[in-house]
Scaffold this motif. Sequence first.
Motif, PDB file in Angstrom:
ATOM      1  N   ALA A 117      57.569  16.889  16.451  1.00 53.97           N
ATOM      2  CA  ALA A 117      56.202  16.386  16.319  1.00 53.97           C
ATOM      3  C   ALA A 117      55.310  17.541  15.857  1.00 53.97           C
ATOM      4  CB  ALA A 117      55.716  15.834  17.652  1.00 53.97           C
ATOM      5  N   ASN A 118      54.315  17.216  15.034  1.00 55.04           N
ATOM      6  CA  ASN A 118      53.342  18.217  14.593  1.00 55.04           C
ATOM      7  C   ASN A 118      54.014  19.429  13.947  1.00 55.04           C
ATOM      8  OD1 ASN A 118      50.528  18.824  14.459  1.00 55.04           O
ATOM      9  ND2 ASN A 118      50.819  20.375  16.044  1.00 55.04           N
ATOM     10  N   PRO A 119      54.868  19.215  12.968  1.00 56.56           N
ATOM     11  CA  PRO A 119      55.676  20.331  12.447  1.00 56.56           C
ATOM     12  C   PRO A 119      54.896  21.258  11.515  1.00 56.56           C
ATOM     13  CG  PRO A 119      56.095  18.377  11.158  1.00 56.56           C
ATOM     14  CD  PRO A 119      55.175  17.954  12.268  1.00 56.56           C
ATOM     15  N   LEU A 120      55.420  22.468  11.394  1.00 54.51           N
ATOM     16  CA  LEU A 120      54.981  23.430  10.376  1.00 54.51           C
ATOM     17  C   LEU A 120      56.172  23.623   9.446  1.00 54.51           C
ATOM     18  CD1 LEU A 120      53.054  25.508   9.146  1.00 54.51           C
ATOM     19  CD2 LEU A 120      53.872  27.161  10.851  1.00 54.51           C
ATOM     20  N   ILE A 121      56.011  23.219   8.187  1.00 54.23           N
ATOM     21  CA  ILE A 121      57.104  23.214   7.222  1.00 54.23           C
ATOM     22  C   ILE A 121      56.717  24.076   6.024  1.00 54.23           C
ATOM     23  CG2 ILE A 121      58.499  21.753   5.682  1.00 54.23           C
ATOM     24  CD1 ILE A 121      57.907  19.419   7.655  1.00 54.23           C
ATOM     25  N   VAL A 192      52.985  14.535   7.225  1.00 55.78           N
ATOM     26  CA  VAL A 192      52.345  15.847   7.313  1.00 55.78           C
ATOM     27  C   VAL A 192      51.300  16.006   6.208  1.00 55.78           C
ATOM     28  CG1 VAL A 192      54.362  16.915   8.370  1.00 55.78           C
ATOM     29  CG2 VAL A 192      54.118  16.958   5.882  1.00 55.78           C
ATOM     30  N   ALA A 193      50.288  16.829   6.486  1.00 55.21           N
ATOM     31  CA  ALA A 193      49.338  17.210   5.443  1.00 55.21           C
ATOM     32  C   ALA A 193      50.028  18.174   4.483  1.00 55.21           C
ATOM     33  CB  ALA A 193      48.112  17.860   6.074  1.00 55.21           C
ATOM     34  N   LEU A 194      49.628  18.166   3.224  1.00 60.00           N
ATOM     35  CA  LEU A 194      50.260  19.003   2.207  1.00 60.00           C
ATOM     36  C   LEU A 194      49.231  19.966   1.628  1.00 60.00           C
ATOM     37  CD1 LEU A 194      52.243  16.236   0.266  1.00 60.00           C
ATOM     38  CD2 LEU A 194      53.065  17.666   2.115  1.00 60.00           C
ATOM     39  N   GLN A 212      47.469  20.760  12.702  1.00 61.85           N
ATOM     40  CA  GLN A 212      48.094  19.455  12.478  1.00 61.85           C
ATOM     41  C   GLN A 212      49.488  19.654  11.894  1.00 61.85           C
ATOM     42  OE1 GLN A 212      46.210  17.438   9.067  1.00 61.85           O
ATOM     43  NE2 GLN A 212      45.353  19.426   8.480  1.00 61.85           N
ATOM     44  N   GLY A 213      50.268  18.582  11.812  1.00 59.89           N
ATOM     45  CA  GLY A 213      51.534  18.657  11.090  1.00 59.89           C
ATOM     46  C   GLY A 213      51.248  18.963   9.635  1.00 59.89           C
ATOM     47  N   ILE A 214      51.880  20.002   9.089  1.00 58.10           N
ATOM     48  CA  ILE A 214      51.488  20.465   7.759  1.00 58.10           C
ATOM     49  C   ILE A 214      52.683  21.077   7.024  1.00 58.10           C
ATOM     50  CG2 ILE A 214      50.823  22.810   8.475  1.00 58.10           C
ATOM     51  CD1 ILE A 214      48.274  22.424   6.686  1.00 58.10           C
ATOM     52  N   ALA A 215      52.669  20.942   5.706  1.00 49.59           N
ATOM     53  CA  ALA A 215      53.664  21.595   4.851  1.00 49.59           C
ATOM     54  C   ALA A 215      52.933  22.535   3.901  1.00 49.59           C
ATOM     55  CB  ALA A 215      54.464  20.567   4.056  1.00 49.59           C
ATOM     56  N   ILE A 216      53.391  23.773   3.837  1.00 45.05           N
ATOM     57  CA  ILE A 216      52.820  24.799   2.965  1.00 45.05           C
ATOM     58  C   ILE A 216      53.740  24.957   1.769  1.00 45.05           C
ATOM     59  CG2 ILE A 216      52.215  27.235   2.787  1.00 45.05           C
ATOM     60  CD1 ILE A 216      51.713  27.172   5.846  1.00 45.05           C
ATOM     61  N   VAL A 217      53.208  24.729   0.569  1.00 48.89           N
ATOM     62  CA  VAL A 217      54.024  24.723  -0.645  1.00 48.89           C
ATOM     63  C   VAL A 217      53.705  25.958  -1.480  1.00 48.89           C
ATOM     64  CG1 VAL A 217      54.742  23.376  -2.652  1.00 48.89           C
ATOM     65  CG2 VAL A 217      53.878  22.192  -0.602  1.00 48.89           C
ATOM     66  N   LEU A 218      54.746  26.683  -1.879  1.00 46.40           N
ATOM     67  CA  LEU A 218      54.587  27.889  -2.699  1.00 46.40           C
ATOM     68  C   LEU A 218      55.488  27.808  -3.915  1.00 46.40           C
ATOM     69  CD1 LEU A 218      54.953  29.278   0.610  1.00 46.40           C
ATOM     70  CD2 LEU A 218      53.364  30.688  -0.689  1.00 46.40           C
ATOM     71  N   GLY A 219      54.970  28.279  -5.051  1.00 42.81           N
ATOM     72  CA  GLY A 219      55.732  28.235  -6.283  1.00 42.81           C
ATOM     73  C   GLY A 219      56.143  29.614  -6.753  1.00 42.81           C
ATOM     74  N   GLU A 260      48.537  32.575   9.613  1.00 43.92           N
ATOM     75  CA  GLU A 260      47.279  31.871   9.868  1.00 43.92           C
ATOM     76  C   GLU A 260      47.579  30.580  10.635  1.00 43.92           C
ATOM     77  OE1 GLU A 260      43.298  30.538   9.976  1.00 43.92           O
ATOM     78  OE2 GLU A 260      44.232  32.520   9.830  1.00 43.92           O
ATOM     79  N   ALA A 261      48.653  29.903  10.232  1.00 42.00           N
ATOM     80  CA  ALA A 261      49.051  28.695  10.965  1.00 42.00           C
ATOM     81  C   ALA A 261      49.411  29.034  12.406  1.00 42.00           C
ATOM     82  CB  ALA A 261      50.238  28.035  10.252  1.00 42.00           C
ATOM     83  N   LEU A 262      50.159  30.095  12.604  1.00 42.78           N
ATOM     84  CA  LEU A 262      50.524  30.508  13.965  1.00 42.78           C
ATOM     85  C   LEU A 262      49.280  30.844  14.778  1.00 42.78           C
ATOM     86  CD1 LEU A 262      52.705  31.268  16.053  1.00 42.78           C
ATOM     87  CD2 LEU A 262      52.737  33.563  15.031  1.00 42.78           C
ATOM     88  N   ARG A 263      48.328  31.563  14.174  1.00 44.94           N
ATOM     89  CA  ARG A 263      47.089  31.929  14.871  1.00 44.94           C
ATOM     90  C   ARG A 263      46.339  30.693  15.324  1.00 44.94           C
ATOM     91  NH1 ARG A 263      41.827  32.194  14.311  1.00 44.94           N
ATOM     92  NH2 ARG A 263      41.900  31.181  12.265  1.00 44.94           N
ATOM     93  N   GLN A 264      46.188  29.720  14.437  1.00 43.21           N
ATOM     94  CA  GLN A 264      45.464  28.505  14.786  1.00 43.21           C
ATOM     95  C   GLN A 264      46.210  27.709  15.860  1.00 43.21           C
ATOM     96  OE1 GLN A 264      43.961  25.997  11.695  1.00 43.21           O
ATOM     97  NE2 GLN A 264      43.291  27.702  10.397  1.00 43.21           N
TER      98      GLN A 264
END
Length: 266
Positions: A117-121, A192-194, A212-219, A260-264
């Motif tokens: 639940a509420n993942p960080l991806i 999740v939010a993108l 919130q549950g969120i995915a961080i996308v990097l190129g 930043e995600a970990l801090r929040q």
Amino acid sequence: MARHEITSRQNERVKQAVKLRDARQRGKQQRFIIDGVREIGRALDAGIDVVEVFLCPSLCNSPTVQQLLTRLDESAAIVAEVTGDVFEKLAFGARGDGVVVIANTPARNINVLEIPANPLIAVLERLEKPGNVGAILRSADGAGVDAVIIVDPQTDLFNPNTIRASVGTVFSKQVCTASPAETLARLREWGVALIAARPEVDRLYTDIDYSQGIAIVLGSEANGLTDAWQQADIAGVRLPMQGIADSLNVSTTAAVLFYEALRQRN
């Protein structure tokens, strides 16, 4: 387990092992090579199937190496003692641990990720440099990222440089490869939010709610993200740049966003 001795660099098993430094051979043999006590230990912890062990007794002096050899002796792997000259041919870079292993390549499929639940991806699209992939995996592990999806990888997952740069965190079952379409489908299914790292946008990375549950996308650094990630439900974010450079190394950007995600979240 009984150990065999190999004294020639021309031994067929040695030659087959050395070929695994090449991506095409890793694909053909469906095996890969692991150097380093820490990395081999983490492979065993992750359930990687080690099938061959090459060890140089004169280098296996530390208690940590001896503990690892005990674990390997308890496995079903074939164990060979090699001379220093043979080990020099087998080892990757300046490795003095005295152990190299060959493992079967495991399946790493997006459909078997365990998403809480509420993942960080983290999503990494078309990254070219295995060292960057490994560094991002190491940061993801440190920041508590729940899963890493490598989209359209430009290097295979178990490249020796990736293994080394990730200090073995690449072996996690929560790391997989996938296509853009299946990745987007699963991310939306998980609800999740993108967000996507884009140096040209106005929104700063600190203006996002990472709790919130969120995915961080990097190129990739060379080409950025493809059009697959130019969609209305994907928010672009940037890091502030105060000098003449317009962006950071992708592994540095990833670390900033993850922490930043970990801090929040804390």
